[in-house]
Write an enzyme that holds these catalytic residues in place. Structure first.
Site, short mmCIF file in Angstrom:
data_model
loop_
_atom_site.label_atom_id
_atom_site.label_comp_id
_atom_site.label_asym_id
_atom_site.label_seq_id
_atom_site.Cartn_x
_atom_site.Cartn_y
_atom_site.Cartn_z
N HIS A 413 0.85 -1.03 0.20
CA HIS A 413 -0.17 0.08 -0.23
C HIS A 413 0.71 1.13 -0.43
CE1 HIS A 413 -2.85 -3.13 0.94
NE2 HIS A 413 -1.86 -2.97 2.14
N CYS A 414 2.12 0.84 -0.93
CA CYS A 414 3.11 2.24 -0.92
C CYS A 414 2.97 3.00 0.40
CB CYS A 414 2.35 3.25 -1.99
SG CYS A 414 2.34 3.47 -3.09
N ALA A 415 3.06 1.95 2.02
CA ALA A 415 3.55 1.99 3.73
C ALA A 415 4.37 1.16 3.66
CB ALA A 415 2.07 2.42 4.07
#
Length: 459
Positions: A413-415
């Site tokens: 999640h781009c985290a």
């Protein structure tokens, strides 16, 4: 330009949330879709497509013509900046710039501040950030500024693995008199936690950093991509220096990101992009270039004209759909949006989506082997839930959910920082996320599918 909203007028000051009424503006429910990937992008109400079609009939470029069409389009485009400012309770359109998304807006801040960093300065960010609010600062410190012989450090604050909460004490320990900028998310798109922005503002303000304008304190940038869609955000109350969000997470998938910045910063900073509308008319010579007035100083080239207009009116449409004031239609109107109307609208959205997230967590706790990330039951959380199920690949689970009609998402999640810090291998989780148009039935069906598909995949 007013759409055909359902004429359901009730006395001013309604305080209930009619999700069925809101869903009537969307096409996806009739197709049986369980839309639970809203942290990535929300669904558009049909009125926005109709508005886009109507606008194309009189389309012309803005600030570049004397025709009636150009003047009309310019007025609508400029009014959109007013709408964005009103939504954030910003002082005026002079504090607003538009880009393609939150990522580009954050990059715009980085490039605008790039030459202001002094040797020995530092930037403080966190492990709970979206990559878009970490990688630009990492690249600036590790790749860009070193080429000019300038040393600037990127410091990263940790978070509590159990609760998902940002370790504010650790962040405070990283901020010192050489911290030019503090960059934090307003709401994590993985953990669902919301860092205490008022406390972080106080930490940044008290850093003792001596600014070029003679003032003291670090600048504060907030990535509000997950905060604005389900919260009332008042930039003056928060006293943020920069705040960015994406309209594609607030019903309008037209490639528009909004950057708020204090007017004094925009007036003093260098633009991110050069050319076109950001230049003062006729003020270019071989030895001098003068920039346009705010906010157009940050509007190089032909902008996403129709996208900006429709995205701004998506916010007005949300007010009508939630129905806090059914005495009038705000969508298509040029009347200023009162702060109280925005606040009441978003408080109802917050309450509704918070209930959905709490229900999802309660349902998740009944799934064997499921580990969720972030706050536990009864604690504040933004409207999403990320989780893994023991023995089940998150990508396989998301794929199986998709075949059941549940639109979830698997990945980092781009985290990436937080996933790696938790020791997840692969650095991925499955996530369901909710918007104002979701129902309790959506949540129950989604989590029931998680239970069934997890059991099937473990056989």
């Amino acid at each position: 330009m007013r759409p055909g909203l359902r004429d359901e007028r009730t006395p001013h000051g309604i305080h209930s949330f009619d999700v069925d009424r809101l869903r009537s503006h969307f096409d996806f429910p009739a197709r049986g879709r369980i839309v639970t990937n809203n942290a990535a992008s929300t669904q558009p109400p049909r009125e926005l497509a109709a508005l886009l079609t109507r606008l194309t009939e009189g389309y012309e470029n803005v600030h570049r013509g004397q025709s009636v069409a150009s003047q009309r389009m310019t007025a609508l485009f400029e009014e959109s900046y007013d709408i964005f400012a009103q939504w954030l309770n910003a002082p005026s359109r002079r504090t607003i710039a538009t880009y393609r998304n939150t990522t580009e807006a954050v990059n715009a801040v980085m490039y605008s501040l790039l030459t202001d960093f002094r040797d020995g300065d530092n930037v403080v960010t966190t492990l709970v950030e979206h990559n878009s609010n970490f990688v630009p600062w990492w690249a600036m410190c590790r790749e860009i500024l070193p080429r000019f012989g300038r040393r600037v450090e990127c410091r990263v604050a940790r978070f509590d693995h159990r609760s998902g909460e940002l370790d504010v004490d650790h962040l405070a320990s990283l901020v010192d008199h050489r911290t030019k900028l503090v960059c934090v998310t307003g709401a994590s798109n993985f953990l669902g936690t919301k860092p205490p922005l008022e406390t972080i503002r106080s930490i940044a303000s008290g850093s003792g950093y001596v600014r070029d304008d003679g003032g003291s304190g670090s600048l504060l940038l907030v990535d509000a991509a997950q905060l604005v869609p389900s919260s009332h955000v008042d930039v003056q109350r928060l006293d943020v220096d920069y705040l960015a969000f994406s309209c594609h997470k607030v019903l309008a998938p037209f490639g528009v990101g909004v950057l708020y910045a204090k007017e004094a910063l925009l007036a003093r900073s260098r633009p991110f992009l050069y050319g076109g509308d950001m230049i003062a008319t006729g003020r270019v010579s071989p030895d001098r270039v003068e920039y346009n007035d705010l906010p157009w100083k940050y509007a190089a080239g032909t902008p996403n004209i129709l996208g900006v207009i429709v995205s701004a009116h998506a916010l007005r449409l949300l007010v009508d759909m939630v129905g806090v004031d059914r005495s009038r239609c705000w969508f298509g109107s040029s009347a200023p949006l009162p702060p109280s109307i925005v606040a009441r609208t978003m408080e109802l959205v917050r309450q509704h989506t918070a209930e959905l997230a709490e229900l999802a967590l309660c349902e998740a706790m009944a799934v064997d082997g499921l580990t969720w990330y972030g706050p536990g039951p009864g604690l504040p959380r933004s409207p999403l839930l990320a989780f893994n199920v023991a023995g089940v690949d998150p990508f396989a689970l998301a794929g199986a959910l998709g075949r059941e009609g549940v639109e979830a998402r698997a990945g980092c999640h781009c985290a990436t920082l937080a996933h790696r810090d938790l020791g997840l291998d692969p650095p991925a989780s499955c996530r369901v996320s909710f918007a104002a148009y979701n129902t309790r039935d959506d949540v129950t069906r989604a989590m029931d599918a998680v239970r069934r598909m997890s059991d099937r995949l473990r056989r």
